[in-house]
Scaffold this active site. Structure first.
Site, PDB file in Angstrom:
ATOM      1  N   ASN A   1       0.802  -1.224   0.000  1.00 34.65           N
ATOM      2  CA  ASN A   1       0.000   0.000   0.000  1.00 34.65           C
ATOM      3  C   ASN A   1       0.840   1.282   0.000  1.00 34.65           C
ATOM      4  OD1 ASN A   1      -2.549   1.692   0.904  1.00 34.65           O
ATOM      5  ND2 ASN A   1      -0.955   2.074   2.445  1.00 34.65           N
TER       6      ASN A   1
ATOM      7  N   SER B   1      -4.071   2.535  -8.503  1.00 37.96           N
ATOM      8  CA  SER B   1      -4.900   3.743  -8.440  1.00 37.96           C
ATOM      9  C   SER B   1      -5.681   3.839  -9.732  1.00 37.96           C
ATOM     10  CB  SER B   1      -4.015   4.988  -8.316  1.00 37.96           C
ATOM     11  OG  SER B   1      -4.795   6.158  -8.517  1.00 37.96           O
TER      12      SER B   1
ATOM     13  N   SER C   1       3.626   5.027 -12.562  1.00 32.65           N
ATOM     14  CA  SER C   1       3.995   4.087 -11.477  1.00 32.65           C
ATOM     15  C   SER C   1       2.838   3.137 -11.166  1.00 32.65           C
ATOM     16  CB  SER C   1       4.421   4.852 -10.218  1.00 32.65           C
ATOM     17  OG  SER C   1       3.319   5.459  -9.564  1.00 32.65           O
ATOM     18  N   LYS C   2       1.609   3.665 -11.175  1.00 27.73           N
ATOM     19  CA  LYS C   2       0.463   2.814 -10.800  1.00 27.73           C
ATOM     20  C   LYS C   2       0.065   1.884 -11.949  1.00 27.73           C
ATOM     21  CE  LYS C   2      -0.138   4.191  -6.526  1.00 27.73           C
ATOM     22  NZ  LYS C   2       0.020   3.260  -5.387  1.00 27.73           N
TER      23      LYS C   2
ATOM     24  N   ILE D   1      -9.993   9.101  -2.557  1.00 31.28           N
ATOM     25  CA  ILE D   1     -10.277   8.657  -1.188  1.00 31.28           C
ATOM     26  C   ILE D   1      -9.822   9.746  -0.214  1.00 31.28           C
ATOM     27  CG2 ILE D   1      -9.939   6.787   0.483  1.00 31.28           C
ATOM     28  CD1 ILE D   1     -11.122   5.894  -2.291  1.00 31.28           C
TER      29      ILE D   1
ATOM     30  N   TYR E   1       2.991   9.530 -11.324  1.00 31.60           N
ATOM     31  CA  TYR E   1       2.137   8.670 -10.494  1.00 31.60           C
ATOM     32  C   TYR E   1       1.355   7.671 -11.362  1.00 31.60           C
ATOM     33  CZ  TYR E   1      -1.359   7.686  -6.814  1.00 31.60           C
ATOM     34  OH  TYR E   1      -2.189   7.089  -5.893  1.00 31.60           O
ATOM     35  N   ALA E   2       0.765   8.176 -12.458  1.00 28.79           N
ATOM     36  CA  ALA E   2      -0.019   7.296 -13.343  1.00 28.79           C
ATOM     37  C   ALA E   2       0.863   6.188 -13.912  1.00 28.79           C
ATOM     38  CB  ALA E   2      -0.645   8.111 -14.473  1.00 28.79           C
TER      39      ALA E   2
HETATM   40  N1  LIG Z   1      -6.040   8.734  -1.265  1.00 27.44           N
HETATM   41  C1  LIG Z   1      -6.389   8.464  -2.518  1.00 27.44           C
HETATM   42  O1  LIG Z   1      -7.284   9.109  -3.087  1.00 27.44           O
HETATM   43  C2  LIG Z   1      -5.725   7.340  -3.271  1.00 27.44           C
HETATM   44  C3  LIG Z   1      -6.256   7.022  -4.532  1.00 27.44           C
HETATM   45  C4  LIG Z   1      -5.677   5.990  -5.251  1.00 27.44           C
HETATM   46  C5  LIG Z   1      -4.616   5.293  -4.731  1.00 27.44           C
HETATM   47  N2  LIG Z   1      -4.108   5.623  -3.520  1.00 27.44           N
HETATM   48  C6  LIG Z   1      -2.974   4.862  -3.041  1.00 27.44           C
HETATM   49  O2  LIG Z   1      -3.288   4.297  -1.788  1.00 27.44           O
HETATM   50  C7  LIG Z   1      -2.094   4.166  -1.014  1.00 27.44           C
HETATM   51  C8  LIG Z   1      -2.311   4.838   0.342  1.00 27.44           C
HETATM   52  O3  LIG Z   1      -2.625   6.196   0.114  1.00 27.44           O
HETATM   53  P1  LIG Z   1      -3.129   7.191   1.275  1.00 27.44           P
HETATM   54  O4  LIG Z   1      -4.099   8.105   0.632  1.00 27.44           O
HETATM   55  O5  LIG Z   1      -3.489   6.441   2.498  1.00 27.44           O
HETATM   56  O6  LIG Z   1      -1.764   8.022   1.471  1.00 27.44           O
HETATM   57  P2  LIG Z   1      -1.070   8.597   2.780  1.00 27.44           P
HETATM   58  O7  LIG Z   1      -0.053   9.558   2.279  1.00 27.44           O
HETATM   59  O8  LIG Z   1      -2.085   9.070   3.769  1.00 27.44           O
HETATM   60  O9  LIG Z   1      -0.351   7.300   3.378  1.00 27.44           O
HETATM   61  C9  LIG Z   1       0.711   6.656   2.699  1.00 27.44           C
HETATM   62  C10 LIG Z   1       1.624   6.025   3.721  1.00 27.44           C
HETATM   63  O10 LIG Z   1       2.716   5.414   3.020  1.00 27.44           O
HETATM   64  C11 LIG Z   1       3.896   5.707   3.753  1.00 27.44           C
HETATM   65  N3  LIG Z   1       5.061   5.620   2.879  1.00 27.44           N
HETATM   66  C12 LIG Z   1       5.380   6.438   1.851  1.00 27.44           C
HETATM   67  N4  LIG Z   1       6.565   6.089   1.331  1.00 27.44           N
HETATM   68  C13 LIG Z   1       7.015   5.035   2.030  1.00 27.44           C
HETATM   69  C14 LIG Z   1       8.188   4.245   1.966  1.00 27.44           C
HETATM   70  N5  LIG Z   1       9.162   4.505   1.080  1.00 27.44           N
HETATM   71  N6  LIG Z   1       8.333   3.217   2.841  1.00 27.44           N
HETATM   72  C15 LIG Z   1       7.381   2.969   3.759  1.00 27.44           C
HETATM   73  N7  LIG Z   1       6.239   3.706   3.883  1.00 27.44           N
HETATM   74  C16 LIG Z   1       6.069   4.719   3.021  1.00 27.44           C
HETATM   75  C17 LIG Z   1       3.691   7.119   4.274  1.00 27.44           C
HETATM   76  O11 LIG Z   1       4.573   7.440   5.336  1.00 27.44           O
HETATM   77  C18 LIG Z   1       2.232   7.081   4.677  1.00 27.44           C
HETATM   78  O12 LIG Z   1       2.044   6.677   6.019  1.00 27.44           O
HETATM   79  C19 LIG Z   1      -0.977   4.780  -1.848  1.00 27.44           C
HETATM   80  O13 LIG Z   1      -0.299   3.777  -2.579  1.00 27.44           O
HETATM   81  C20 LIG Z   1      -1.730   5.680  -2.806  1.00 27.44           C
HETATM   82  O14 LIG Z   1      -0.997   5.909  -3.989  1.00 27.44           O
HETATM   83  C21 LIG Z   1      -4.649   6.642  -2.767  1.00 27.44           C
END
Ligand SMILES: NC(=O)c1ccc[n+]([C@@H]2O[C@H](COP(=O)([O-])OP(=O)(O)OC[C@H]3O[C@@H](n4cnc5c(N)ncnc54)[C@H](O)[C@@H]3O)[C@@H](O)[C@H]2O)c1
Length: 233
Positions: free
Chosen positions: A79, A129, A144-145, A173, A141-142
């Site tokens: 995640n 994503s 990478s995902k 989200i 980002y796109a």
């Molecule tokens: N929030 C959204 O709308 C959304 C939409 C699509 C996908 N996502 C994906 O869902 C996942 C979680 O997103 P979120 O919104 O909870 O983000 P967030 O930023 O609230 O949490 C992400 C967590 O990942 C940790 N992290 C980042 N880099 C790291 C690393 N190198 N090693 C260990 N931990 C690391 C951060 O410290 C953080 O706690 C991500 O992969 C994000 O790309 C989020």
């Protein structure tokens, strides 16, 4: 006791996934580079690992924390992820590389190092994503995902029938990540969501719990959009 490992679990979607999985009887290992992972883990009686998944030493710490649990993991949830948004002309090479390094490269490395340790019949769920379909201002980002989708499908093929590997593609989200989006952009995005609201971390956690469970026993190599109906809009 079943063990699940969730990366990026100090907050947001990752923490909600971890909390949801405790209800399915998993013992959780929470990985995050953010030191707050300690408090987050304590709140659900889980094991914290403060580690950067992009750092080989960090991944060694993760492996050793898993080995000190009693048993092998049943579920790995990749995640952890970051954004560094910019329009194409303004995207710097360091930010292009960083996002791909963490979201894709480190996710691949951690998965390849842990895959053999996951129990037979176990599962991997990757958080991609909806942006993998393309997003202006999110080229890094796109890409990478989209790579995470390729990783998901390749791993599903290489590790079948021993492991199932799927991805969830969240839409917008409500987390710290999307709090960083300017209000006018956020309002525009939400107005295009057929279900007319941002997703909640629990919406994603439920999808992950299902894909990781035996209820999804015949599902592998798939990407589950979880975006309020906005997948191609
Ligand atoms: N929030 C959204 O709308 C959304 C939409 C699509 C996908 N996502 C994906 O869902 C996942 C979680 O997103 P979120 O919104 O909870 O983000 P967030 O930023 O609230 O949490 C992400 C967590 O990942 C940790 N992290 C980042 N880099 C790291 C690393 N190198 N090693 C260990 N931990 C690391 C951060 O410290 C953080 O706690 C991500 O992969 C994000 O790309 C989020």
């Amino acid at each position: 006791m079943k063990i699940a490992v969730v990366t990026g679990a100090a907050r947001g979607i990752g923490f909600e996934i971890a909390r949801r999985l405790t209800k399915d009887g998993y013992r959780l290992v929470l990985v995050d580079v953010d030191p707050r992972v300690g408090d987050s883990a304590a709140s659900i009686d889980a094991t914290p690992v403060k580690a950067d998944i992009a750092d080989p030493e960090g991944r060694a710490q993760i492996r050793s924390a898993i080995r000190s649990e009693e048993g092998q993991p049943t579920l790995l949830v990749n995640n952890a992820g970051i954004t560094r948004d910019a329009l194409i002309g303004d995207m710097t090479e360091p930010n292009f590389r960083l996002v791909n390094r963490i979201n894709l490269g480190a996710t691949f490395e951690l998965t390849s190092e842990l895959a053999d340790e996951i129990v037979d019949g176990g599962a991997v769920v990757n958080i991609s994503s909806r942006a993998y379909l393309g997003n202006v201002g999110q080229f890094n980002y796109a890409i990478s995902k989209g790579g995470v989708v390729g990783l998901t499908r390749s791993l599903a093929l290489s590790h079948a029938p021993r492991l199932r590997v799927n991805a969830v593609a969240p839409g917008f989200i409500a987390t710290d990540m999307t709090d960083a989006v300017p209000a006018r952009v956020r309002d525009r995005i939400i107005s295009r969501i057929p279900l007319q609201r941002p997703g909640r971390p629990i919406d994603i956690a439920e999808a992950v719990a299902w894909l990781g469970s035996d209820q999804a026993a015949y599902v592998t190599g798939q990407v589950l959009p979880c975006c309020g109906g906005r997948s191609h809009g």
